[in-house]
Design a protein around this motif. Structure first.
Motif, PDB file in Angstrom:
ATOM      1  N   GLN A  35       8.611   4.787  -1.766  1.00  0.00           N
ATOM      2  CA  GLN A  35       8.840   3.207  -2.612  1.00  0.00           C
ATOM      3  C   GLN A  35       7.778   2.302  -2.407  1.00  0.00           C
ATOM      4  N   MET A  36       6.680   3.051  -0.796  1.00  0.00           N
ATOM      5  CA  MET A  36       5.008   2.502  -1.405  1.00  0.00           C
ATOM      6  C   MET A  36       4.101   2.719  -2.463  1.00  0.00           C
ATOM      7  N   LEU A  37       4.435   3.686  -3.037  1.00  0.00           N
ATOM      8  CA  LEU A  37       3.871   4.518  -3.940  1.00  0.00           C
ATOM      9  C   LEU A  37       4.404   4.211  -5.800  1.00  0.00           C
ATOM     10  N   ILE A  38       5.581   3.694  -5.685  1.00  0.00           N
ATOM     11  CA  ILE A  38       5.914   3.155  -6.487  1.00  0.00           C
ATOM     12  C   ILE A  38       5.220   2.105  -6.958  1.00  0.00           C
ATOM     13  N   PRO A  39       5.034   0.824  -7.024  1.00  0.00           N
ATOM     14  CA  PRO A  39       4.393   0.570  -8.135  1.00  0.00           C
ATOM     15  C   PRO A  39       2.160   0.244  -7.302  1.00  0.00           C
ATOM     16  N   MET A 155      13.662   0.761   0.145  1.00  0.00           N
ATOM     17  CA  MET A 155      13.297  -0.530  -1.283  1.00  0.00           C
ATOM     18  C   MET A 155      13.349  -1.607  -1.475  1.00  0.00           C
ATOM     19  N   ALA A 156      13.757  -2.288  -0.031  1.00  0.00           N
ATOM     20  CA  ALA A 156      13.296  -3.307   0.109  1.00  0.00           C
ATOM     21  C   ALA A 156      11.511  -3.639   0.797  1.00  0.00           C
ATOM     22  N   LEU A 157      11.620  -2.657   1.594  1.00  0.00           N
ATOM     23  CA  LEU A 157       9.823  -3.008   2.023  1.00  0.00           C
ATOM     24  C   LEU A 157       9.295  -2.572   1.539  1.00  0.00           C
ATOM     25  N   GLY A 158       9.300  -0.901   1.155  1.00  0.00           N
ATOM     26  CA  GLY A 158       8.215  -0.401   1.288  1.00  0.00           C
ATOM     27  C   GLY A 158       7.424  -0.664  -0.129  1.00  0.00           C
ATOM     28  N   LEU A 163       1.986  -2.484  -1.958  1.00  0.00           N
ATOM     29  CA  LEU A 163       1.233  -3.594  -2.525  1.00  0.00           C
ATOM     30  C   LEU A 163       0.386  -4.713  -1.127  1.00  0.00           C
ATOM     31  N   TRP A 164       0.751  -5.163  -0.666  1.00  0.00           N
ATOM     32  CA  TRP A 164       0.050  -5.998  -0.047  1.00  0.00           C
ATOM     33  C   TRP A 164      -0.775  -4.841   0.891  1.00  0.00           C
ATOM     34  N   SER A 172      -6.598   3.152  -0.543  1.00  0.00           N
ATOM     35  CA  SER A 172      -6.614   5.245  -0.246  1.00  0.00           C
ATOM     36  C   SER A 172      -5.831   4.495   1.175  1.00  0.00           C
ATOM     37  N   TYR A 173      -5.874   3.655   1.485  1.00  0.00           N
ATOM     38  CA  TYR A 173      -5.094   2.971   3.007  1.00  0.00           C
ATOM     39  C   TYR A 173      -3.781   3.589   2.559  1.00  0.00           C
ATOM     40  N   VAL A 174      -3.314   2.572   1.998  1.00  0.00           N
ATOM     41  CA  VAL A 174      -1.603   2.981   0.891  1.00  0.00           C
ATOM     42  C   VAL A 174      -1.272   4.632   0.784  1.00  0.00           C
ATOM     43  N   LEU A 175      -2.591   5.248   0.725  1.00  0.00           N
ATOM     44  CA  LEU A 175      -1.859   7.279   1.149  1.00  0.00           C
ATOM     45  C   LEU A 175      -1.907   7.134   1.960  1.00  0.00           C
ATOM     46  N   LEU A 176      -2.648   7.020   3.125  1.00  0.00           N
ATOM     47  CA  LEU A 176      -2.941   7.177   4.528  1.00  0.00           C
ATOM     48  C   LEU A 176      -1.406   6.699   5.004  1.00  0.00           C
TER      49      LEU A 176
END
Length: 401
Positions: A35-39, A155-158, A163-164, A172-176
């Motif tokens: 879910q972190m990667l969706i947006p 789904m609610a928090l990812g 995005l944050w 790059s930190y999202v991917l990490l």
């Protein structure tokens, strides 16, 4: 009388076992990573120079590859065992996410998304099958409801977390973080234990190749899920554009209210499914879904958007886990993998069709509000399919006697 009640309670198998908790944790970690990667990954692709078609493909290719993988994943689960397929799928997810950091070409990212979709199809189908083996049959609806909370929480928090992190310290930190979560899911899955599924006692002819991939007993709940998933695909794809059309700047409120209501109703409807049967969950769930879609189409403020999300959340939170529990209930233990593959394929296909078909409907109708009103026809179809199947089953039972 008192002794009988005590014996019934003692015979009731526990739900909150170590295996149940570990499997739910592994699912939460995997879905949060996803879910972190969706947006964020579409935004990253756009920054690399990808056009609108390529940005759309970053979601479409992933969906197609996972959809193609699920039938084979289900067959592999029944033949090779749950854990082997699960660990392979999680490893593919973790290493593919890590690999995004080293890819700067748009076409290579799209190719990596195809591989990532394969890992996603393998791992999510595996986790759904493992949890079905773990949950006691008499508590299947309740167990699926609680297990589904891990999906809802992610789904609610990812997306908000992704995005944050991207806006604060970079993609790059999202991917990490996403990679670490996938690796933790892989690590925790090493400790999952589950009962070996019993082979069906009913002798059957050797199925055809197609029948080995798809489970016929899962087709009815999967068809119902398809109707619901098309509506959901229209919501997640076009809710931002609808917000601009309706003058609602913060459409993220919809997802927050929807997820909150799903978290609340899933355990309750799971118990209701076990005690009363699927019709006591699916019919009210469909009614709330239709109400939510209609209210959404007329929303012009944060308050009306929140009310629509709460109604839709009751419907969405009731239907999906009930259909999954019903799918497992209808399939034999040695065909649970294929049944879950069929079920999740319907979900993937529905979300993909919702993005495409309802987008065309919005163009034809001239507004996203009208699109949501027309999409209620899918839930009416849901009711007709279920009503027909219920009548056919009742008639068959009467003629048999």
């Amino acid at each position: 009388m008192e002794r009988t009640l005590r014996s019934n309670k003692s015979q009731r198998k526990p739900l909150w076992t170590k295996a149940f908790l570990i499997t739910s944790l592994a699912n939460l970690l995997l879905f949060f990573s996803f879910q972190m990667l969706i947006p964020t990954i579409p935004t990253h692709l756009s920054q690399l120079g990808g056009d609108n078609i390529q940005v759309g493909l970053v979601i479409g290719i992933f969906t197609i590859s996972s959809l193609l993988t699920r039938p084979f994943a289900g067959r592999a689960l029944d033949l090779l065992g749950r854990k082997h397929v699960l660990l392979v799928g999680l490893a593919i997810c973790a290493f593919t996410i890590a690999g995004y950091s080293y890819i700067a070409a748009v076409t290579l990212i799209l190719a990596a998304r195809f591989v990532h979709g394969i890992g996603w199809g393998l791992s999510t189908t595996s986790l759904g099958t493992v949890i079905a083996d773990i949950i006691p049959p008499e508590r299947r609806g309740e167990g699926m409801g609680y297990y589904g909370l891990s999906n809802t929480l992610a789904m609610a928090l990812g997306p908000l977390t992704g995005l944050w992190v991207m806006q604060s310290i970079g993609f790059s930190y999202v991917l990490l973080i996403s990679t670490i979560l996938a690796l933790l899911s892989l690590f925790s899955s090493l400790f999952i234990t589950y009962p070996k599924p019993l082979l069906s006692v009913i002798p059957r002819q050797r199925p055809r190749f197609v029948d080995r991939l798809w489970e016929q007993s899962a087709l009815l709940p999967s068809a119902l899920l398809l109707c619901s998933a098309i509506c959901y695909g229209g919501i997640v794809t076009f809710i931002t554009l609808f917000g601009l059309e309706a003058g609602i700047p913060n459409v993220g409120l919809f997802f927050l209210c929807n997820a909150s209501m799903v978290l609340l109703v899933r355990p309750l409807t799971g118990v209701l499914f076990d005690r009363k049967g699927p019709e006591w969950v699916l019919l009210p769930g469909a009614a709330f879904t239709i109400t939510g879609l209609i209210l959404l189409s007329y929303a012009h403020s944060n308050t009306s958007l929140a009310i629509a999300a709460l109604c839709y959340g009751v419907g969405f939170g009731s239907i999906q886990p009930a259909l999954q529990a019903w799918t497992i209930q209808r399939s034999s233990p040695d065909r649970r993998g294929a049944a879950n593959g069929t079920f999740f394929s319907a979900n993937d296909l529905g979300i993909g069709l919702g993005a495409m078909a309802l987008g065309a409907l919005a163009n034809w109708s001239g507004s996203y509000a009208m699109m949501y009103r027309y999409s209620t026809a899918l839930i009416i179809l849901f009711l007709l399919i279920y009503g027909w199947s219920f009548w056919a089953f009742t008639w068959q039972k009467k003629t048999a006697h």
